[in-house]
Design an enzyme around this catalytic site. Structure first.
Site, mmCIF file in Angstrom:
data_model
loop_
_atom_site.group_PDB
_atom_site.id
_atom_site.type_symbol
_atom_site.label_atom_id
_atom_site.label_comp_id
_atom_site.label_asym_id
_atom_site.label_seq_id
_atom_site.Cartn_x
_atom_site.Cartn_y
_atom_site.Cartn_z
ATOM 1 N N CYS A 107 100.399 28.538 125.308
ATOM 2 C CA CYS A 107 99.311 29.236 124.558
ATOM 3 C C CYS A 107 98.631 29.883 125.542
ATOM 4 O O CYS A 107 97.643 29.299 126.187
ATOM 5 C CB CYS A 107 98.508 28.496 123.699
ATOM 6 S SG CYS A 107 97.189 29.494 123.035
ATOM 7 N N GLY A 108 98.614 31.064 125.868
ATOM 8 C CA GLY A 108 98.102 31.862 127.039
ATOM 9 C C GLY A 108 96.612 32.125 126.674
ATOM 10 O O GLY A 108 95.698 31.923 127.588
ATOM 11 N N HIS A 109 96.052 32.422 125.460
ATOM 12 C CA HIS A 109 94.825 32.513 125.029
ATOM 13 C C HIS A 109 93.997 31.078 125.483
ATOM 14 O O HIS A 109 92.651 31.107 125.719
ATOM 15 C CB HIS A 109 94.531 33.247 123.562
ATOM 16 C CG HIS A 109 94.378 32.239 122.517
ATOM 17 N ND1 HIS A 109 95.336 31.486 122.015
ATOM 18 C CD2 HIS A 109 93.069 31.518 122.071
ATOM 19 C CE1 HIS A 109 94.629 30.654 121.308
ATOM 20 N NE2 HIS A 109 93.358 30.617 121.329
ATOM 21 N N GLY A 276 99.130 35.284 124.854
ATOM 22 C CA GLY A 276 99.371 35.404 126.182
ATOM 23 C C GLY A 276 100.817 34.835 126.318
ATOM 24 O O GLY A 276 101.402 35.647 127.215
ATOM 25 N N SER A 277 101.462 34.015 125.840
ATOM 26 C CA SER A 277 102.910 33.733 125.962
ATOM 27 C C SER A 277 103.754 34.801 125.462
ATOM 28 O O SER A 277 104.808 35.022 126.013
ATOM 29 C CB SER A 277 103.138 32.387 125.092
ATOM 30 O OG SER A 277 102.901 32.488 123.801
#
Length: 355
Positions: A107-109, A276-277
């Site tokens: 999870c990028g965020h 993000g991903s």
């Protein structure tokens, strides 16, 4: 006799009963996408790696995931994380992600938010310039960076795990919609990328007004791809071999940006950020199509018009795939703190969801 209001002011502290569980959190958002960071009160997780902790929480404490993510404490689109020990001493900490369906692999965020929190809470010794955090996610080690200028946090970005394309311009028949062209790519999680400009039978815009149409189409496409595509396989780890969501792509609303992403993931959650991903997978797609150069930055919008900047850091081989190391940059903010009470006598203690 004291007036009620005066009594309220003098007795405003709630003492948690001994039979209740009190879980403390810090709430944040990245580009509008929530993150509930579990700080204290969660039972100890057992294991020797982030993936083992992930299996343990699924088997033993999934009711606490639903309690903290679902109503009445959360909502259908809530997102959370809990910090765990890293896989080895070379990393700073590990992280598990949670949402309305279970536990995602990347999870990028959340990485942007937790790096922001680490800087603001002095979890790391900060210096002027870039400060690196090594974070073990279920998908692997993420290198995240907090930039400090004049003792102030001015930016956060991360380098994702090797991201790659499985296939371009695949076709799947979706009940009620028809044939859909999609790309299958991985950026810490697998997504089906659906460009609206190639799929004119999808009659919606990537704006809040069409949110319900986006959700239903995202669910329908995801299920159709899962049923047909047999190549949703991570080259090294079976736990990562599943389709996480559908990402719809379109032209940007602001012409200075590259494009627009709206991700429908888990059980019909809509990411308020550009994902993000998902941006990591987009960088892999742009690279294999020769549409991005090394270190070229592209700005990708979300459904809330928030922006993630993505770029290509490096190219490498990853199993049988030509992969990239993407960089993703965004901004996160703290929105509040909570102490949630899990009362064993509450018939709705484990939460519920209404759509």
């Amino acid at each position: 006799m004291k007036k009620t209001y005066q009594t309220i002011l003098e007795n405003s502290t709630y003492t948690v009963p001994e039979n209740c569980l009190a879980i403390k959190t810090i709430d944040m958002h990245t580009g509008g996408e929530p993150l509930r960071v579990i700080m204290d009160g969660f039972p100890e997780l057992k294991g020797n790696s982030v993936l083992e902790y992930r299996r343990y929480i699924k088997e033993h404490y999934d009711s606490l995931r639903t309690a903290l993510m679902f109503e009445p404490r959360g909502h259908a689109d809530m997102y959370g994380c809990i910090l765990v020990p890293p896989n080895d001493e070379r990393a700073d900490f590990g992280i598990l992600f949670m949402h309305n369906e279970g536990y995602s692999t990347m999870c990028g965020h959340a990485i942007i938010a937790i790096t922001t929190l680490a800087a603001k809470m002095n979890w790391i010794l900060l210096k002027e310039g870039e400060n690196e955090l090594k974070i073990d996610a279920p998908c692997g080690r993420i290198h995240s960076y907090a930039t400090i200028k004049n003792n102030k946090l001015t930016g956060v970005h991360f380098h994702c795990v090797p991201s790659f394309v499985v296939g371009l311009d695949r076709v799947v028949s979706v009940p009620g919609i028809g044939d859909i062209v999609y790309d299958l790519a991985y950026g810490g999680a697998f997504y089906a990328y659906v460009d609206l400009r190639k799929n004119k039978n999808l009659s919606f815009n990537l704006t809040p007004e069409d949110n319900r149409k986006i959700i239903q189409a995202g669910i329908d496409v995801k299920h159709a791809v899962m049923a047909q595509d047999k190549e949703i396989l991570h080259p090294f780890e079976d736990d990562l071999s599943f389709l996480y969501g559908t990402i719809f792509i379109d032209s940007p609303l602001d012409s200075k940006n590259h494009s627009r992403n709206v991700c429908v993931f888990a059980e019909g959650e809509v990411d308020r950020s550009p994902t993000g991903s998902g941006v990591s997978g987009r960088i892999a797609i742009e690279n294999i199509r020769n549409q991005i150069k090394k270190h070229q930055k592209i700005s990708i919008e979300s459904i809330t018009n928030s922006i993630f900047n993505g770029s290509l850091v490096d190219e490498l081989s990853f199993g049988k795939f030509k992969a990239v190391i993407p960089q993703v940059e965004g901004t996160a903010h703290i929105t509040g703190t909570n102490t949630f009470i899990i009362d064993p006598e509450d018939p709705m203690k484990n939460g519920f969801i209404l759509r």
